[in-house]
Structure formats: C-alpha cells, structure tokens
Design an enzyme around this catalytic site. Structure first.
Site, short mmCIF file in Angstrom:
data_model
loop_
_atom_site.label_atom_id
_atom_site.label_comp_id
_atom_site.label_asym_id
_atom_site.label_seq_id
_atom_site.Cartn_x
_atom_site.Cartn_y
_atom_site.Cartn_z
N ASP A 235 15.02 -27.07 -2.30
CA ASP A 235 15.89 -25.85 -1.55
C ASP A 235 17.22 -26.51 -0.84
OD1 ASP A 235 14.88 -23.02 -0.53
OD2 ASP A 235 16.45 -23.96 0.57
N GLU B 171 4.48 -9.60 0.10
CA GLU B 171 4.26 -10.58 1.13
C GLU B 171 3.29 -10.30 2.05
OE1 GLU B 171 8.29 -10.32 3.26
OE2 GLU B 171 9.27 -10.46 1.37
N LYS C 292 8.84 -5.85 -14.31
CA LYS C 292 8.81 -6.27 -13.17
C LYS C 292 9.63 -5.01 -12.30
CE LYS C 292 9.19 -8.06 -9.16
NZ LYS C 292 8.06 -8.61 -8.13
N CYS D 171 11.90 -5.99 -1.38
CA CYS D 171 11.85 -5.79 -2.90
C CYS D 171 11.95 -4.40 -3.16
CB CYS D 171 10.40 -6.55 -3.18
SG CYS D 171 10.34 -8.45 -3.14
C1 UDX Z 1 6.24 -5.37 -3.04
C2 UDX Z 1 5.38 -5.15 -4.58
O1 UDX Z 1 4.01 -4.58 -3.97
C3 UDX Z 1 4.91 -6.49 -5.08
O2 UDX Z 1 4.04 -6.43 -6.23
C4 UDX Z 1 6.26 -7.19 -5.69
O3 UDX Z 1 5.95 -8.59 -6.11
C5 UDX Z 1 7.11 -7.31 -4.28
O4 UDX Z 1 7.35 -5.90 -3.65
P1 UDX Z 1 6.09 -6.05 -1.07
O5 UDX Z 1 7.83 -6.14 -0.69
O6 UDX Z 1 5.68 -7.57 -0.03
O7 UDX Z 1 5.46 -6.29 -2.39
O8 UDX Z 1 5.27 -4.94 -0.09
P2 UDX Z 1 4.50 -3.89 -0.40
O9 UDX Z 1 2.93 -4.09 0.10
O10 UDX Z 1 4.69 -3.26 -1.84
O11 UDX Z 1 5.04 -2.63 0.64
C6 UDX Z 1 6.45 -2.33 0.57
C7 UDX Z 1 6.77 -1.27 1.53
O12 UDX Z 1 6.11 -0.01 1.46
C8 UDX Z 1 6.28 -1.73 3.24
O13 UDX Z 1 7.20 -1.41 4.03
C9 UDX Z 1 4.78 -0.83 3.31
O14 UDX Z 1 4.74 -0.72 4.53
C10 UDX Z 1 5.23 0.36 2.68
N1 UDX Z 1 4.09 1.02 1.93
C11 UDX Z 1 3.25 0.39 1.09
C12 UDX Z 1 3.79 2.36 2.32
O15 UDX Z 1 4.69 2.86 3.24
N2 UDX Z 1 2.71 2.95 2.04
C13 UDX Z 1 2.05 2.25 0.94
O16 UDX Z 1 0.89 3.11 0.56
C14 UDX Z 1 2.11 1.14 0.47
#
Ligand code: UDX
Length: 471
Positions: free
Chosen positions: A46, A172, A221, A277
């Site tokens: 890194d 995450e 993806k 993401c």
């Molecule tokens: C996401 C994808 O899930 C993962 O597969 C990819 O590799 C990276 O992006 P992440 O960003 O870690 O992962 O979070 P995720 O659990 O998907 O939640 C994203 C956002 O949506 C959060 O703010 C969460 O609070 C919100 N969320 C999630 C909702 O509001 N409702 C839900 O039902 C699920």
C-alpha cells in the site's frame, strides 16, 4: 470458454502459491487474510506508509469484525507481510491482485486513475519469461479490463501475463465472513488455463464457480450492486405508500420476501442506501450505459427515491416536532450501516446538513465505532461518549444506524434525559411498544406513528405462526 454455472465447487486443499496484493483497503485486506488462511504466501503493498506500519504490527486500519485476529495469527505464521514497496511485494509472485479503489469521478463515471497507476506499476515489474496471472478485484465499468490490459502491454511489451476480472462481493462489516463464504466466485477471462489456476488458488472455499468473459464479469458486479440498490429503493417507496394507507412496510416486505423469486434480502426500508459501493455503482453503471447509448431510466428513479428518503425523514421529523427551528436533536449512529466505522456517503452526513439548514439549535451524536472518522468529517456536531449523553436535552432522537446497542437502550432513562418525547427510528430497529411504554412518541419508516398515549401499533404476525395455524 463456456460458462460453468451451478454445482462446481472448490473444496480440495489449496497448494501454496505466492500472491502480491496491491492496495490494503477493505477488499485488499480481506483478500490478503483469506488467501493467507488458505495457505498461500501473501505480500500486500500500500502507498500509505502509516497504514503499512500499523499492519506490520497487526493493527487494522479499519474496523472489521474478525480482521484483527487473522492479522495477528498470520503475523506469526509469516504467510502475510505488508510493505510500501511494490517491487518487494511482487518478488516471486505468481498472482498479482489489483485491489485499489475506484471512487466516483467526474459526471458519475468511475475514476480509474488509481487502477491505471497500479497496473502500470505492476506491468513495469512483471518478470520476463514467466507467466503471471494479474487479477482485478476492484469494481470496474464494463470494458475497463481491456483498456487496462492494453495499457499494461504498452508499458511492458515483453511481459507475459493474463489479466482476469474477478470481482469481489463482500459487504463492509461482514468482509471477513464474506471472503470465506462467497455466494459465488466470478472469474472473467477467455484463458482457460489461467481461470483454472485462479480457481485452484481459492481451493478450500465452498463456492459456486462462474467462469465467463471479462466484460460480463465486470457487469455482473456493477449490476448486482445496482439491483440491490433497486430493492432498497423499492422498499423505501413502498414505505411512503404504507404511511399513507396505514399499512406496515415491515410486514409487506416480509410477506414479499417469502417468495424465493423476490428474496428477503435488501428489502429493509429506512434512510436509504449509503456507503462506498451502492451509490457509486448505481451512478457508474448509469454513466457507462449512457456512454454506450443506453439510458437506464430505472436507476435514475432508484437514485431519486434514495435522495428523497433522506429529505422525507427530515420532513416527518419536522412534522413530529411542529418545525425544526430551535430544536435540539440527538442522533444515534453515524456510520453508513452497523458493524463499520465507515462514513462514506452515510445518510447521517446528508441528514446533519439538512437539519442545520432547517435551523436546529444543536445536534448531539453518538456512534459506537465511527467517532474517530466523525471528528474529522463532521464539524459542528457535539460528539458524545454514549447513547444516553446524545439524548440529553433533546427534543427528538433520530436513530440513523441500526447498531444492536440501540435496541438494548433503557427507554425510560432516555425519556428522563430528553426535553421532548419524539423517538424517530429511521431503521425500524426498535421495539415500538417498549418505546411507547416509556412515555415516548414512536415514529418509524413506512408505518403509522404511535404517540405515547395511543393504543399500541399492530404487531407483525410471524409467517411461521400462520403456517403452524394452517397445519
Ligand atoms: C454492498 C454489497 O452488498 C456488496 O455485495 C458489495 O461488494 C459492496 O456493496 P456494502 O456497501 O458493504 O455492500 O453494504 P450493504 O450491506 O449492501 O448496505 C448498503 C447500504 O444500504 C447501507 O447504507 C445499508 O444500511 C442500506 N440498506 C441495506 C438498506 O437501507 N436496506 C437494506 O435492506 C439493506
């Protein structure tokens, strides 16, 4: 190469290989510990010297459950090392993983500058007469791997390598679990031999292998994240309807999710999606589609609903308080979701901005993990040491991040500390009846609000209960 869909599983023991990982963020670190745990020798690089110095002492730069333990373990096995020198990391590497960030750039398109720079740096160090497998884990818009390969060949015409797209689907807060339990491993390449080599690297993981071409892998993806965002926005729009017609969005989503074609995941209404993401990938997919002459209108609506969900929350909070000017607000949670300290595109940031513009007198906030990041990113908010300090003197408390500890709060104590009595549950996380019993007005998303004095709200009937009754 033809697609191999269901049923192929990698479950034999991995034969130890040397892997260089470029970028020690969420994806790079999780991949590093996973591959070390599978028996490979991993050297991660890194450019951030402080981050590397910490990692050399097994101190993780991010809060991610399980990561610290694995870093500590592999400090002793000596299968995982960290460096700031790409040359050192690549010495003897049979695989090089590109795990650098692809943040949002101008016009919503992804900024590929870090991937390009890393690819050029890797190309310059690829050994002659030895085949290296270069693996892109970073999320890229469709067609990018072709561009990156051309760039690498331009800089290192004699280098022998194959470039594979192998997107990472970890969440995450669940990163370590997800890398060890992937739903699928998508391998994008037309080179059968390199695909098999990469599949062997993952031997030991139980996962469906899905081998396809690079462009399809790139799109899998981005489209997966865009679809997850679509489900969330669908639930949030439904929430608005439920509030108007006195239905309960939690019950509706649960009932919908029982259909396996729909699935229960990512149907939770709340404050909308944030993080590094989903917002970026929806925008990035739209931008690359527009560049290809296709307008993905559905995704425009997904973004609009997501923005509106934050504004709607402020409007409903103002309704609950009879206006926001001069009001003191307590905030529970700042991170974009639970189990992370990440504030990137967190709904909390938008909400704080909007609350300020509506003239609130002050905001006191508490997050179990994100206070360090908040100190740097959120000036003007009083950061508190626990959830009770955040509610002191508040006219309303807004739950922003669904950390489990908020569920366990003593609502009687909360009520005694507050000046007003509105508890707005922005994630439908709390037991409304318990909140109400403590003498607080309970507001949530996609459900009728219940005043302390009114009769308890409808309780969801569990699907299991129904089937038991029918039998
Ligand atoms: C996401 C994808 O899930 C993962 O597969 C990819 O590799 C990276 O992006 P992440 O960003 O870690 O992962 O979070 P995720 O659990 O998907 O939640 C994203 C956002 O949506 C959060 O703010 C969460 O609070 C919100 N969320 C999630 C909702 O509001 N409702 C839900 O039902 C699920």
């Amino acid at each position: 190469m033809t697609h191999r869909e269901e049923g192929e599983r990698t479950n034999s023991q991995a034969h130890s290989r040397r892997v260089a990982i470029v970028g020690a963020g969420y994806v790079g670190l999780s991949s590093s510990v996973c591959l070390a745990e599978l028996g490979h020798v991993v050297h991660a690089v890194d450019i951030d010297a402080r981050r590397v110095a910490g990692l050399q002492q097994a101190v993780s730069p991010i809060f991610e459950p399980g990561l610290d333990d694995l870093l500590a373990k592999h400090r002793t096995t000596d299968r995982l090392r960290f460096t700031t020198s790409i040359g050192r990391a690549m010495k003897g590497a049979e695989f090089v993983f590109l795990c650098v960030a692809t943040p949002a750039g101008a016009n919503g398109a992804m900024d590929l500058s870090q991937v390009r720079a890393a690819a050029v740096a890797v190309a310059a160090r690829l050994p002659a007469r030895t085949q290296t497998v270069v693996v892109i884990k970073s999320t890229l818009p469709v067609g990018s791997a072709d561009e990156i390969e051309a760039l690498m060949r331009e800089h290192a015409p004699a280098a022998e390598f194959t470039l594979i797209t192998n997107p990472e689907f970890l969440r995450e807060g669940r990163a370590v679990y997800d890398v060890f339990h992937p739903d699928r491993i998508v391998i994008g390449t037309n080179d059968e031999g390199s695909a098999a080599e990469l599949a062997n690297l993952y031997a030991g993981l139980e996962a469906t292998l899905f081998v396809t071409d690079r462009r399809s892998a790139e799109l899998i993806k981005q489209a997966s994240n865009a679809f997850l965002a679509t489900k969330i926005s669908f639930a949030n729009q439904l929430a608005e309807l439920c509030e108007r017609v006195d239905a309960d969005v939690e019950v509706v989503a649960k009932g919908m999710g029982l259909d396996p074609r729909i699935g229960a995941g990512h149907l939770r209404a709340g404050l909308g999606f944030g993080g590094s993401c989903l917002p970026k990938d929806v925008e990035g997919l739209r931008a690359s589609a527009i560049a290809a002459g296709v307008d993905l209108k559905l995704l425009e609506a997904v973004q609009e609903v997501n923005r509106r969900q934050r504004t709607r929350t402020i409007e409903r909070l103002a309704e609950a308080l009879g206006g926001l000017a001069g009001k003191q607000i307590g905030m529970w949670g700042l991170a974009f979701k639970e189990d992370t300290d990440d504030l990137r595109d967190a709904p909390a940031l938008d909400i704080i901005k909007q609350l300020r513009s509506m003239g609130v007198s002050g905001i006191r906030a508490y997050d179990p993990q994100a206070m360090g990041a908040a100190m740097l990113m959120i000036p003007g908010v009083e950061l508190c040491t626990d959830l009770y300090a955040a509610v002191r003197g508040a006219d309303a408390v807004l739950l922003v991040t669904p950390w489990p500890e908020f569920k366990e709060a003593s609502f009687g104590r909360v009520e005694a500390l507050m000046r007003g009595k509105v508890l707005f549950d922005g994630r439908n996380q709390l037991d409304g009846a318990a909140v109400q019993a403590a003498g607080l007005d309970y507001w949530s998303v996609g459900r009728r609000h219940v005043d302390a004095a009114s009769s308890p709200g409808r309780q969801p009937i569990e699907a299991e209960t129904i089937s038991a009754t029918e039998r």
